[in-house]
Structure formats: C-alpha cells, structure tokens
Write a protein that holds these residues in place. Structure first.
Motif, PDB file in Angstrom:
ATOM      1  N   SER A 128      -4.566  -4.428  -2.376  1.00 51.67           N
ATOM      2  CA  SER A 128      -4.855  -3.298  -1.501  1.00 51.67           C
ATOM      3  C   SER A 128      -6.337  -3.212  -1.154  1.00 51.67           C
ATOM      4  CB  SER A 128      -4.426  -1.982  -2.171  1.00 51.67           C
ATOM      5  OG  SER A 128      -4.817  -0.872  -1.390  1.00 51.67           O
ATOM      6  N   TYR A 217      -2.894  -5.058   1.857  1.00 47.38           N
ATOM      7  CA  TYR A 217      -2.752  -3.730   2.444  1.00 47.38           C
ATOM      8  C   TYR A 217      -4.023  -3.368   3.199  1.00 47.38           C
ATOM      9  CZ  TYR A 217       1.517  -1.609   0.484  1.00 47.38           C
ATOM     10  OH  TYR A 217       2.805  -1.263   0.210  1.00 47.38           O
ATOM     11  N   SER A 226       2.862  -6.329   3.251  1.00 48.66           N
ATOM     12  CA  SER A 226       1.876  -6.380   2.172  1.00 48.66           C
ATOM     13  C   SER A 226       2.460  -6.429   0.770  1.00 48.66           C
ATOM     14  CB  SER A 226       0.924  -5.179   2.282  1.00 48.66           C
ATOM     15  OG  SER A 226       0.319  -5.126   3.553  1.00 48.66           O
TER      16      SER A 226
END
Length: 243
Positions: A128, A217, A226
C-alpha cells in the motif's frame, strides 16, 4: 557471518538477523524473509498483529531477517530510514517512525510504503502507498497455490514525486507524501461523502502513483488491481528489490 538483532525476542514471533540462508525451520512454519537491497541501512518494523507485541530491527545493505508468523497472524511490515537508536532501543527516524522505539508496538507514521498481510487458509496480501512512499518494497510469495502474484513498487517514487507532495530533509527528498496527508480533504482521504467505493475515485495524484507502481495500492479503494490471494506460501519482503 551472523549477528543478534537489537530487539528482544517477541512473544509469538522470533526474529533472527542473518547474512545468508540455511536456517532450519519446521516445514509447517509460515516463513517470512525480509531483505535489504538498499544502499543504506534501514530499520524494518512489524506491527498490528493481534497475537504478538510488534518488533523492529536494523538491516544493513545486503542483510536479511527470517521469522515465523503464528497461525492467523495479520499485520504490516514497513521500512524506516534515517534512524538513530541508543543501546536501549530509544531514538527516532526520518521516515516510518512508530514513536521513539526501535521495537514498534504501533503503526509507522506516514509517509510510509507498507506491506500488509492477513494469513489464513487463504492468505491475503498487498503493498500500500495509501500512506505515501518512503522506500521501494516488493512482496514475493514462494511455493504457494492460487494467484500468488508478486506485488509492490520496485521503482523509487521519491525521484518522481510531485513537488507539493515531497517530504524533505536538508533539501533532500526523503519520502513522497499522500495527497490526503498534505491536503487533508474528504476527497483525497476517502472519508465523509467520499467514504465508499462508489464516490472515492482515483485522483490525479493516485493515478500518478498507480502509473509508477501498478502493483500497489494507490488509494483506499484500489482493491481490484492491488490485493492478491495465495495458499500455503512463504513470503519474501524485499526493500529496494525487483519485481
């Protein structure tokens, strides 16, 4: 050559810093290997697990750490940069700090690139950049079944960060902040009327992140491209490695 990490052995998670492979582990163990390919020392951290207290340690260039995760573990791994800790594990970092402790018990402060895991019968994992970027990070599963794709961002987004998102120290770009962190609006932070996947859409900033790091992400609801699933895998988390 081997050495002992600064942090104490965790309650449900043991960490051994090593220079090479060869550690014999149970076949049933869920093995994680954290590797530093960066040209500088970094301080990886592990936190947000329900059944362990967290952790942190130093890795010089080329060094790696091996650990086993307990069944059902879920949490995150990230790297800290520019750290200075004393012999008691107290200090601070330029990026990724979890307060003033080497041994993290809370999430790191943004901007931070994060590898996230939820282990179970089927594992879910992702990288992320929702909280920004401070280091290239890649997650590579091995010996698993299912999708089991390699995810992450192996490019250095700090070199391509929009000026308004740059985090600097002494004139050097040390991280790339998220638009939410900089502008603190509902649209960029996916909250309020934007707090759902219908109204929280990619922005120019998240699109630029996604273009540079397509396997990570880029905003809160970037799930379809993702998050990845895998069964029965071990994982390597590489900093400054390649996908």
């Amino acid at each position: 050559m081997a050495f002992t990490p600064i942090a104490p052995v965790l309650r449900s998670l043991f960490i051994i810093i090593i220079m090479a492979s060869g550690l014999a582990l149970s076949e049933s163990a869920k093995i994680f290997t954290v590797v530093n390919y960066c040209k500088e020392t970094i301080w990886p951290a592990i936190t947000n697990g329900e059944n362990f207290t967290g952790g942190g340690f130093a890795l010089k260039q080329g060094e790696s750490a091996v650990y086993t995760a307990p069944p059902g573990w879920h949490g995150r791994i990230w790297g800290r940069t520019g750290c200075n800790f004393d012999k008691n594990g107290n200090g601070k970092c330029e990026t990724g700090s979890c307060g003033t402790l080497l041994n993290c018990t809370s999430p790191g402060s943004p901007p931070t690139s994060i590898a996230e895991f939820t282990l179970g019968v089927t594992d879910f994992y992702d990288v992320s950049l929702v909280d920004g970027f401070n280091l290239p990070i890649v997650v590579n599963p091995s010996n698993g079944k299912g999708n089991c794709s390699t995810v992450g961002c192996d490019g250095d987004l700090r070199l391509n960060c929009p000026p308004e998102l740059q985090a600097k120290d002494d004139g050097k770009v040390i991280a790339c902040r998220s638009a939410c962190d900089v502008f603190d609006t509902d649209e960029y932070c996916c909250r309020g009327m934007f707090g759902n996947p219908v109204t929280c859409l990619p922005t120019n900033y998240s699109r630029s992140f996604k273009q540079f790091c397509p396997a990570a992400y880029s905003f809160a609801y970037d799930d379809p491209t993702s998050i990845v699933t895998c069964t029965g895998a071990d994982y390597t988390v590489s900093f400054c490695g390649s996908r």
